[in-house]
Design a protein around this motif. Sequence first.
Motif, PDB file in Angstrom:
ATOM      1  N   TRP A  74      41.629  34.002 -53.955  1.00  0.00           N
ATOM      2  CA  TRP A  74      41.659  34.403 -52.552  1.00  0.00           C
ATOM      3  C   TRP A  74      42.901  35.225 -52.232  1.00  0.00           C
ATOM      4  N   GLN A  75      42.744  36.163 -51.327  1.00  0.00           N
ATOM      5  CA  GLN A  75      43.880  36.922 -50.829  1.00  0.00           C
ATOM      6  C   GLN A  75      44.725  36.062 -49.893  1.00  0.00           C
ATOM      7  N   ALA A 128      41.941  35.449 -41.929  1.00  0.00           N
ATOM      8  CA  ALA A 128      40.558  35.286 -42.382  1.00  0.00           C
ATOM      9  C   ALA A 128      40.522  34.922 -43.857  1.00  0.00           C
ATOM     10  N   GLN A 129      39.376  34.475 -44.306  1.00  0.00           N
ATOM     11  CA  GLN A 129      39.172  34.185 -45.728  1.00  0.00           C
ATOM     12  C   GLN A 129      38.687  35.461 -46.417  1.00  0.00           C
ATOM     13  N   ARG A 130      39.509  35.992 -47.320  1.00  0.00           N
ATOM     14  CA  ARG A 130      39.169  37.216 -48.038  1.00  0.00           C
ATOM     15  C   ARG A 130      39.288  36.967 -49.539  1.00  0.00           C
ATOM     16  N   LEU A 162      38.098  38.925 -34.727  1.00  0.00           N
ATOM     17  CA  LEU A 162      37.033  39.295 -35.665  1.00  0.00           C
ATOM     18  C   LEU A 162      36.744  38.215 -36.694  1.00  0.00           C
ATOM     19  N   ARG A 163      37.689  37.326 -36.944  1.00  0.00           N
ATOM     20  CA  ARG A 163      37.488  36.168 -37.795  1.00  0.00           C
ATOM     21  C   ARG A 163      37.118  36.585 -39.232  1.00  0.00           C
ATOM     22  N   THR A 164      36.306  35.778 -39.921  1.00  0.00           N
ATOM     23  CA  THR A 164      36.086  35.949 -41.364  1.00  0.00           C
ATOM     24  C   THR A 164      34.831  36.739 -41.718  1.00  0.00           C
ATOM     25  N   LEU A 165      33.724  36.512 -41.030  1.00  0.00           N
ATOM     26  CA  LEU A 165      32.443  37.046 -41.499  1.00  0.00           C
ATOM     27  C   LEU A 165      32.475  38.573 -41.569  1.00  0.00           C
ATOM     28  N   ALA A 166      32.278  39.099 -42.772  1.00  0.00           N
ATOM     29  CA  ALA A 166      32.404  40.537 -42.996  1.00  0.00           C
ATOM     30  C   ALA A 166      31.683  40.921 -44.275  1.00  0.00           C
ATOM     31  N   GLN A 202      41.279  27.166 -46.225  1.00  0.00           N
ATOM     32  CA  GLN A 202      40.512  26.417 -45.220  1.00  0.00           C
ATOM     33  C   GLN A 202      41.199  26.326 -43.861  1.00  0.00           C
ATOM     34  N   GLN A 203      42.443  26.762 -43.777  1.00  0.00           N
ATOM     35  CA  GLN A 203      43.093  26.821 -42.463  1.00  0.00           C
ATOM     36  C   GLN A 203      42.620  28.031 -41.657  1.00  0.00           C
ATOM     37  N   GLN A 204      41.918  28.954 -42.333  1.00  0.00           N
ATOM     38  CA  GLN A 204      41.352  30.127 -41.656  1.00  0.00           C
ATOM     39  C   GLN A 204      39.871  29.866 -41.359  1.00  0.00           C
ATOM     40  N   PRO A 205      39.319  30.550 -40.349  1.00  0.00           N
ATOM     41  CA  PRO A 205      37.920  30.278 -39.969  1.00  0.00           C
ATOM     42  C   PRO A 205      36.947  30.605 -41.093  1.00  0.00           C
ATOM     43  N   MET A 206      35.923  29.769 -41.211  1.00  0.00           N
ATOM     44  CA  MET A 206      34.905  29.962 -42.248  1.00  0.00           C
ATOM     45  C   MET A 206      34.070  31.217 -41.982  1.00  0.00           C
ATOM     46  N   MET A 207      33.773  31.473 -40.717  1.00  0.00           N
ATOM     47  CA  MET A 207      32.915  32.609 -40.351  1.00  0.00           C
ATOM     48  C   MET A 207      33.550  33.374 -39.188  1.00  0.00           C
TER      49      MET A 207
END
Length: 380
Positions: free
Chosen positions: A264-265, A270-272, A339-343, A375-380
């Motif tokens: 993971w970055q 966000a989760q990238r 914008l959160r994670t979903l991308a 997991q501290q960042q939003p899932m979506m």
Amino acid sequence: MIASQDDGLGHGSADHFTTDGQQVTTPAIADTPHAMFTERYWYMGALVPEGDFVFGAGLGYYANRKVMDGYVSVSRGGRQYSFSASRQCAVDPLVSAIGAMRITVEEGLKAHRIQLGANASGLALDLRFNAAMAPNDEGRDKVVRGGQLMADVSRYIQFGHYTGWVELEGSRTEVAGTQCWGARDRSWGLRTEARTDASSPPLTRFRPMMFLWVCAQFEGHGIHLFLKEDAPGQVRSLVANESYPPHAGRPASEIVEVEHDIEWQEDPFAQRIAGGTLRLRFADGRRKILRMRALPGWLSLKAGMYGGYRGWFQGDDKGPLHTATQAWNLADPGTRRELRTLAEQVIEFSDGDAVGYGTIQGGVAEGFAKYPEVQQQPMM
């Protein structure tokens, strides 16, 4: 079996004409308290091998609500431009056009055209999707929880290339199929959407889980998988196949097991994904390792109201015609939080010596017993 007619709208309705010649759609599948009947087109592509230029487009038709909405969006150089639109469609319900945007099925399972004319977003485009692989059938995903039907969706994926042009703030980029790889999907059925718009609570709460939606295209094959796990190795659902060009006369190969090791970055918003491996086992016993390396581009799906954006959710009745435009600086902290994670995250894939390209959507909910670092960042 997927047929070319499946590319047209109208799966959940019976269409007829009144005595005055007006087209009317009578829904055949009712909405439920948990889901609404939705037909959807989805498209994505990236300019490769650089992977800094990525676009997405989609259109949803909600027969019971007599509403159609859609979006076109492009991300390049850390900025994302978006056009979103909604219309009431008691008249012309099966015409896939909303304001300046139009999707045309020129030939089912072979060629689609996505157009965005003049509008206030600074974005315009005219792109044709040309299929490179046979469609990859996900089948029917039916979810029943506590005796209640929560979702019932049919979908298929198809890999291809895009040709045409994209214009951003007056500068036009010509797009050739050799440099623009991507995919599309077509779905219909009762669909539940997660709500992730912080401006319009309550937000959907996710129990511990992980999901991966992967589209990886190579010269002679494409790998698509949609994996949901409740815990590492504990599969809630998996649909995965390797597809081939239509002229190969070869049916898709089913993938029955996916093991993941994701890097993971370090991203504060966000989760990238940075890279990693996917270990695949096929129904015929074959195994292969799919290696991943993130390229710079990503495109937020808030452009298409996925999860909702500033109080606008997919399927909302916004009146006869409603449009909105956005130009986001993807480095801005306030924008990133919203914008959160979903991308669509652009990925270079390696399958042995073969190099391919595509995108991943993915996320990990708090409590999943792997990848605690994101997991501290939003899932979506």
